[in-house]
Write a protein that holds these residues in place. Structure first.
Motif, PDB file in Angstrom:
ATOM      1  N   LEU A   1       6.058  -6.665 -11.184  1.00 31.36           N
ATOM      2  CA  LEU A   1       6.634  -7.172 -10.052  1.00 31.36           C
ATOM      3  C   LEU A   1       7.583  -8.200  -9.883  1.00 31.36           C
ATOM      4  N   ASP A   2       8.577  -8.400  -9.174  1.00 34.09           N
ATOM      5  CA  ASP A   2       9.627  -9.367  -9.185  1.00 34.09           C
ATOM      6  C   ASP A   2       8.994 -10.396  -8.251  1.00 34.09           C
ATOM      7  N   SER A   3       8.661 -11.620  -9.070  1.00 34.36           N
ATOM      8  CA  SER A   3       8.027 -12.758  -8.310  1.00 34.36           C
ATOM      9  C   SER A   3       8.902 -13.401  -6.973  1.00 34.36           C
ATOM     10  N   SER A   4      10.173 -13.026  -6.865  1.00 38.94           N
ATOM     11  CA  SER A   4      11.092 -13.410  -6.170  1.00 38.94           C
ATOM     12  C   SER A   4      10.939 -12.335  -4.775  1.00 38.94           C
ATOM     13  N   SER A   5      10.415 -11.334  -4.982  1.00 40.31           N
ATOM     14  CA  SER A   5      10.291 -10.360  -3.987  1.00 40.31           C
ATOM     15  C   SER A   5       9.393 -10.755  -2.939  1.00 40.31           C
ATOM     16  N   LYS A   6       9.555 -10.087  -1.507  1.00 40.41           N
ATOM     17  CA  LYS A   6       8.272 -10.394  -0.786  1.00 40.41           C
ATOM     18  C   LYS A   6       7.516  -9.101  -0.534  1.00 40.41           C
ATOM     19  N   THR A   7       8.146  -7.942  -0.679  1.00 37.46           N
ATOM     20  CA  THR A   7       7.454  -6.680  -0.643  1.00 37.46           C
ATOM     21  C   THR A   7       7.684  -5.761  -1.522  1.00 37.46           C
ATOM     22  N   VAL A   8       7.067  -4.962  -2.448  1.00 39.59           N
ATOM     23  CA  VAL A   8       7.462  -3.823  -3.072  1.00 39.59           C
ATOM     24  C   VAL A   8       6.300  -2.542  -2.712  1.00 39.59           C
ATOM     25  N   ASP A   9       7.179  -1.484  -2.838  1.00 41.94           N
ATOM     26  CA  ASP A   9       6.157  -0.069  -2.573  1.00 41.94           C
ATOM     27  C   ASP A   9       5.936   0.705  -3.580  1.00 41.94           C
ATOM     28  N   MET A  10       4.890   1.267  -3.906  1.00 38.74           N
ATOM     29  CA  MET A  10       4.930   2.184  -4.863  1.00 38.74           C
ATOM     30  C   MET A  10       4.180   3.530  -4.333  1.00 38.74           C
ATOM     31  N   SER A  11       4.189   4.757  -4.801  1.00 34.99           N
ATOM     32  CA  SER A  11       3.708   5.944  -4.204  1.00 34.99           C
ATOM     33  C   SER A  11       3.321   6.988  -5.526  1.00 34.99           C
ATOM     34  N   THR A  12       2.360   7.818  -5.149  1.00 32.23           N
ATOM     35  CA  THR A  12       2.209   8.997  -6.200  1.00 32.23           C
ATOM     36  C   THR A  12       1.723  10.254  -5.326  1.00 32.23           C
ATOM     37  N   THR A  13       1.624  11.135  -6.231  1.00 36.77           N
ATOM     38  CA  THR A  13       0.957  12.539  -5.661  1.00 36.77           C
ATOM     39  C   THR A  13      -0.435  12.596  -5.919  1.00 36.77           C
ATOM     40  N   ALA A  14      -1.421  12.779  -5.153  1.00 40.01           N
ATOM     41  CA  ALA A  14      -2.919  12.769  -5.670  1.00 40.01           C
ATOM     42  C   ALA A  14      -3.125  14.258  -4.924  1.00 40.01           C
ATOM     43  N   TYR A  15      -4.279  14.724  -5.706  1.00 46.17           N
ATOM     44  CA  TYR A  15      -4.673  16.250  -5.427  1.00 46.17           C
ATOM     45  C   TYR A  15      -6.299  16.171  -4.909  1.00 46.17           C
ATOM     46  N   ASP A  16      -6.512  16.914  -4.286  1.00 47.27           N
ATOM     47  CA  ASP A  16      -7.955  17.263  -3.547  1.00 47.27           C
ATOM     48  C   ASP A  16      -8.356  18.058  -4.593  1.00 47.27           C
ATOM     49  N   SER A  17      -9.891  18.519  -4.322  1.00 49.32           N
ATOM     50  CA  SER A  17     -10.688  19.460  -5.037  1.00 49.32           C
ATOM     51  C   SER A  17     -10.235  20.707  -5.065  1.00 49.32           C
ATOM     52  N   THR A  18      -9.470  21.224  -4.101  1.00 52.88           N
ATOM     53  CA  THR A  18      -8.797  22.641  -4.183  1.00 52.88           C
ATOM     54  C   THR A  18      -7.284  22.706  -4.596  1.00 52.88           C
TER      55      THR A  18
END
Length: 426
Positions: A196-213
């Motif tokens: 994380l850049d300590s000078s940033s105010k917000t940082v986004d991250m995402s991924t794909t998750a899967y359910d039981s089906t």
């Protein structure tokens, strides 16, 4: 006086003729009955090695007809009839098979099967609508991936929908083609790594998750800086700002030192490196131990789902599950096998290839899950042997042969008496 004597002789001859004819009739019915017994016994002996075959027995019963020998209101039997009695409820011995996809039932149930009525242009079988039932569980896959037993019947069950990943509710032929796709495994853990850049105010991250089906969902998390050593991370899609959120404290080296979180239920917890994510697509753990403070934004997130695999074969489970196996070591449910029971299985109508159809006497078919309502258990990699008692049937065959010979003697003797009587009349 002479006329009276002539009439008496006539009645004696008539009585003798009637008795001889009745004797012939009785002996012939005996021959037919023993011939019926020969057929049943021969069928049992011929099928002594047939998987799932249920041996039958022969029942004899006497018939009372209009008989001149009857007196004092009593009728005498002068014929015999034979009928075949089925014993489909008899349990055969379960033995191990070299076929890993073979199944043996121990109990009252039957497999649901159908027959092919033809083939389409691409050689795919066209399956009929007539429902059959069988105990022959020696199933193997044909070139199209269908499970077919040694008598050519196609096994039916509840198939898993390839799109939704859910188990169906109506019976259909079980097919597991070699092209079957691997469904991603259920996500249980999300792992964040990077800087994380300590000078940033917000940082986004995402991924794909899967359910039981195997259905995919995107999980978005947003980092927000509070001060030089404290950040918050939360579900970016949560408008309240309180669900699935955590306060993360970093130490002097930039490593995560503590995580205080609150999930979607309002429950709070403190951890050294992770927090609980609850809700859609399912509850998961989010690990933050791989995140550090630095001078660049390289943070990313992954799930622990396995997303790819190549089909390698099928396996059968004792609960009726048909599993597709893959080269990544995972197995996935593709179908579920139920068992069908009847109030009177001995009244089923026998068909070719150890199969039966329901009748009004057998009662309506009742479909059950394995090991429920007396349907029975399944043994994998095994078959149910024929219920033929080979030694006993061979002994019965000798007795039937002797009875047949005795009835033949009666016919021969009656023929001689008939010839003598006719000569007397002449």
């Amino acid at each position: 006086m002479l006329g009276h004597t002539t009439r008496s002789l006539f009645h004696v001859r008539e009585y003798a003729m009637s008795s001889i004819i009745n004797a012939v009739h009785t002996a012939v019915s005996g021959l037919n009955a023993q011939s019926h017994a020969f057929t049943d016994l021969s069928n049992n002996i011929a099928n002594s090695q047939t998987t799932g075959y249920k041996a039958s027995t022969t029942s004899f019963e006497d018939y009372v007809t209009n008989n001149e020998l009857a007196n004092d209101g009593e009728s005498l039997s002068d014929s015999v009839s034979a009928t075949t009695r089925q014993h489909t409820d008899n349990q055969g011995m379960v033995t191990t098979s070299t076929n890993s996809t073979a199944l043996a039932i121990s109990g009252n149930g039957f497999f649901n099967v159908v027959q092919a009525t033809g083939q389409s242009n691409d050689s795919t079988p066209v399956l009929g609508t007539q429902q059959y039932y069988t105990r022959n569980g020696d199933f193997s896959q044909d070139k199209n991936g269908y499970l077919v037993n040694t008598s050519g019947y196609y096994l039916e069950g509840y198939n898993v929908d390839a799109t939704s990943g859910t188990l169906g509710t109506s019976l259909s032929a079980i097919q597991v083609p070699s092209t079957i796709a691997f469904r991603p495994t259920e996500s249980t853990k999300l792992t964040a790594t990077g800087t994380l850049d300590s000078s940033s105010k917000t940082v986004d991250m995402s991924t794909t998750a899967y359910d039981s089906t195997g259905a995919a969902s995107t999980v978005d998390l947003t980092w927000t800086k509070v001060n030089d050593t404290t950040w918050t991370v939360k579900d970016a899609n949560d408008t309240t700002g309180t669900s699935n959120s955590a306060t993360v404290t970093f130490d002097s080296t930039g490593a995560v030192s503590s995580v205080t979180s609150q999930d979607s239920t309002g429950a709070s917890s403190t951890s050294s490196s992770s927090f609980n994510y609850t809700g859609s697509p399912q509850d998961m753990t989010v690990s933050l131990s791989g995140v550090t403070l630095g001078s660049a934004n390289t943070v990313s997130m992954t799930s622990d789902s396995v997303t790819s695999g190549t089909f390698s074969g099928i396996s059968m489970e004792t609960d009726g599950s048909v599993m597709a196996t893959f080269d990544n070591g995972y197995s996935q449910l593709v179908a579920k096998i139920p068992l069908t029971t009847f109030a009177d299985p001995n009244s089923l109508s026998a068909q070719n290839g150890q199969a039966y159809t329901a009748t009004s006497q057998s009662g309506s078919p009742q479909i059950n899950a394995v090991n429920t309502n007396g349907a029975g258990t399944l043994t994998t990699g095994s078959i149910e042997e024929s219920t033929t008692d080979l030694t006993g049937d061979l002994s019965k065959l000798i007795v039937a042969q002797q009875a047949y010979g005795a009835n033949t003697k009666v016919v021969s003797t009656a023929d001689q008496l008939l010839q003598t009587t006719l000569a007397m009349i002449q």
